[in-house]
Scaffold this motif. Structure first.
Motif, mmCIF file in Angstrom:
data_model
loop_
_atom_site.group_PDB
_atom_site.id
_atom_site.type_symbol
_atom_site.label_atom_id
_atom_site.label_comp_id
_atom_site.label_asym_id
_atom_site.label_seq_id
_atom_site.Cartn_x
_atom_site.Cartn_y
_atom_site.Cartn_z
ATOM 1 N N ALA A 182 9.413 -8.374 -3.510
ATOM 2 C CA ALA A 182 10.584 -7.686 -3.558
ATOM 3 C C ALA A 182 10.866 -7.116 -2.497
ATOM 4 N N LEU A 183 10.160 -6.392 -1.669
ATOM 5 C CA LEU A 183 10.354 -5.690 -0.582
ATOM 6 C C LEU A 183 10.645 -6.696 0.707
ATOM 7 N N LYS A 184 10.324 -8.115 0.614
ATOM 8 C CA LYS A 184 10.450 -8.954 1.695
ATOM 9 C C LYS A 184 9.538 -8.463 2.704
ATOM 10 N N ARG A 185 8.303 -7.861 2.558
ATOM 11 C CA ARG A 185 7.256 -7.645 3.662
ATOM 12 C C ARG A 185 6.009 -8.418 3.215
ATOM 13 N N PHE A 186 6.156 -9.619 3.694
ATOM 14 C CA PHE A 186 5.053 -10.580 3.279
ATOM 15 C C PHE A 186 3.968 -10.532 4.355
ATOM 16 N N GLY A 187 2.553 -10.504 3.629
ATOM 17 C CA GLY A 187 1.429 -10.714 4.678
ATOM 18 C C GLY A 187 1.566 -9.124 5.194
ATOM 19 N N ARG A 188 1.744 -8.192 4.719
ATOM 20 C CA ARG A 188 1.712 -6.747 5.112
ATOM 21 C C ARG A 188 1.424 -5.978 4.067
ATOM 22 N N VAL A 189 0.735 -4.654 4.312
ATOM 23 C CA VAL A 189 0.815 -3.690 3.424
ATOM 24 C C VAL A 189 1.224 -2.320 4.007
ATOM 25 N N ASP A 190 1.544 -1.469 3.454
ATOM 26 C CA ASP A 190 2.207 -0.410 3.911
ATOM 27 C C ASP A 190 0.952 0.741 4.570
ATOM 28 N N ARG A 191 -0.248 0.817 3.820
ATOM 29 C CA ARG A 191 -0.977 1.683 3.969
ATOM 30 C C ARG A 191 -2.291 1.352 3.135
ATOM 31 N N ILE A 192 -3.551 1.695 3.774
ATOM 32 C CA ILE A 192 -4.824 1.506 2.877
ATOM 33 C C ILE A 192 -5.435 2.693 3.005
ATOM 34 N N LEU A 193 -5.760 3.012 1.751
ATOM 35 C CA LEU A 193 -6.571 4.459 1.301
ATOM 36 C C LEU A 193 -7.892 4.111 1.103
ATOM 37 N N VAL A 194 -8.805 4.920 1.804
ATOM 38 C CA VAL A 194 -10.165 4.631 1.687
ATOM 39 C C VAL A 194 -10.836 5.818 1.023
ATOM 40 N N HIS A 195 -11.741 5.527 0.128
ATOM 41 C CA HIS A 195 -12.586 6.502 -0.488
ATOM 42 C C HIS A 195 -13.985 6.322 0.077
ATOM 43 N N ILE A 196 -14.686 7.340 0.810
ATOM 44 C CA ILE A 196 -16.061 7.127 1.255
ATOM 45 C C ILE A 196 -17.067 7.778 0.569
ATOM 46 N N PRO A 197 -18.410 7.338 0.730
ATOM 47 C CA PRO A 197 -19.301 8.099 0.332
ATOM 48 C C PRO A 197 -19.656 9.482 0.932
ATOM 49 N N GLN A 198 -20.406 10.086 0.232
ATOM 50 C CA GLN A 198 -20.481 11.686 0.618
ATOM 51 C C GLN A 198 -21.581 11.714 1.606
ATOM 52 N N SER A 199 -22.496 10.517 1.925
ATOM 53 C CA SER A 199 -23.553 10.344 2.516
ATOM 54 C C SER A 199 -23.397 10.841 4.023
ATOM 55 N N LEU A 200 -22.377 10.702 4.643
ATOM 56 C CA LEU A 200 -22.034 11.158 5.961
ATOM 57 C C LEU A 200 -20.777 11.880 5.900
ATOM 58 N N SER A 201 -20.542 12.639 7.113
ATOM 59 C CA SER A 201 -19.239 13.448 7.263
ATOM 60 C C SER A 201 -18.108 12.251 7.401
ATOM 61 N N VAL A 202 -16.711 12.884 7.067
ATOM 62 C CA VAL A 202 -15.575 12.001 7.329
ATOM 63 C C VAL A 202 -15.429 11.553 8.996
ATOM 64 N N GLU A 203 -15.901 12.623 9.708
ATOM 65 C CA GLU A 203 -15.836 12.053 11.395
ATOM 66 C C GLU A 203 -16.773 10.976 11.550
ATOM 67 N N ASP A 204 -17.897 10.762 10.891
ATOM 68 C CA ASP A 204 -18.910 9.616 11.157
ATOM 69 C C ASP A 204 -18.103 8.399 10.566
ATOM 70 N N TRP A 205 -17.408 8.404 9.138
ATOM 71 C CA TRP A 205 -17.020 7.066 8.590
ATOM 72 C C TRP A 205 -15.947 6.899 9.432
ATOM 73 N N THR A 206 -14.860 7.835 10.005
ATOM 74 C CA THR A 206 -13.772 7.443 10.901
ATOM 75 C C THR A 206 -14.164 6.660 11.880
ATOM 76 N N HIS A 207 -15.475 6.930 12.654
ATOM 77 C CA HIS A 207 -15.915 6.434 13.771
ATOM 78 C C HIS A 207 -16.261 4.856 13.436
ATOM 79 N N ARG A 208 -16.949 4.959 12.343
ATOM 80 C CA ARG A 208 -17.414 3.551 11.794
ATOM 81 C C ARG A 208 -16.133 2.576 11.484
#
Length: 227
Positions: A182-208
């Motif tokens: 519908a939007l004529k944006r083939f093969g692309r997505v606008d954003r990706i949301l990531v839900h992470i486990p709480q075993s590591l900090s947000v900074e650690d997951w960001t680095h990975r």
């Protein structure tokens, strides 16, 4: 003095000041309306996908293949690709958010979205003319709606209705492949949301995660990650 001519023509001075005040008021009103619309949009997003820990974005959208790359990483992450835009309902001229989701995956996570993958609706999930709407739009399952998207009007069929959240207008929802079409944006997505486990900090997951991202992609904390 510079101000003396102003006192000699009070009517013109008053009209000039009034015009300036009205101009400022219009600018402020537009800014407040934009802020309110953005707040409603984000509330609608949280209704459908919950609060994310991280968001991955880049100018012009992300390659769709990145979703598979992230899913294949050896971590218990929840990856939610999205398409996002605004559309106009042709008969009411109302502007509402349009969201493209992986409906099969989302149906298993949200009670309100469970109907996307159940019953007779299953065969319509990926159909290019299928949409799901919030109750606030006042539409019923089986109705058709003409939507103005990218200066083109197309007719869509309501396959289901879900609850609004916090009094906000919920978006019109499509399967992500239908939204790309519908939007004529083939093969692309606008954003990706990531839900992470709480075993590591947000900074650690960001680095990975950065190790798997293309250079121009950026990752930012989502609403839950900012707390």
């Amino acid at each position: 003095m510079i101000v003396r001519p102003l006192f000699r023509e009070p009517a013109r001075t008053f009209l000039t000041l009034l015009a300036i005040a009205l101009g400022v008021a219009v600018v402020l009103a537009i800014d407040l309306a934009g802020t309110a619309a953005a707040g409603s949009f984000h509330s609608s997003m949280e209704t459908l996908a919950g609060e994310s820990d991280l968001e991955i974005v880049t100018a012009g959208g992300l390659p769709e293949s990145l979703v598979g790359t992230l899913v294949a990483m050896p971590y218990p992450l929840r990856i939610t690709p999205r398409m996002e835009d605004y559309v106009v309902i042709a008969d009411t001229k109302k502007t509402v958010p349009l969201v493209g989701l992986d409906l099969v995956a989302e149906a298993s996570r949200h009670q309100d979205l469970g109907r996307f993958g159940g019953g007779d609706d299953w065969k319509y999930v990926g159909a290019k003319d299928s949409i799901w709407v919030g109750k606030s739009l006042g539409r019923k399952t089986g109705e058709t709606i003409a939507l103005l998207i990218n200066d083109q009007v197309a007719v869509y069929k309501v396959r289901g209705v879900f609850s609004d959240s916090k009094g906000n207008t919920s978006p019109i929802v499509m399967d992500i492949s239908a939204a790309q079409y519908a939007l004529k944006r083939f093969g692309r997505v606008d954003r990706i949301l990531v839900h992470i486990p709480q075993s590591l900090s947000v900074e650690d997951w960001t680095h990975r995660l950065r190790q798997a991202l293309p250079r121009r992609c950026t990752s930012a904390r989502g609403r839950r990650g900012n707390r």
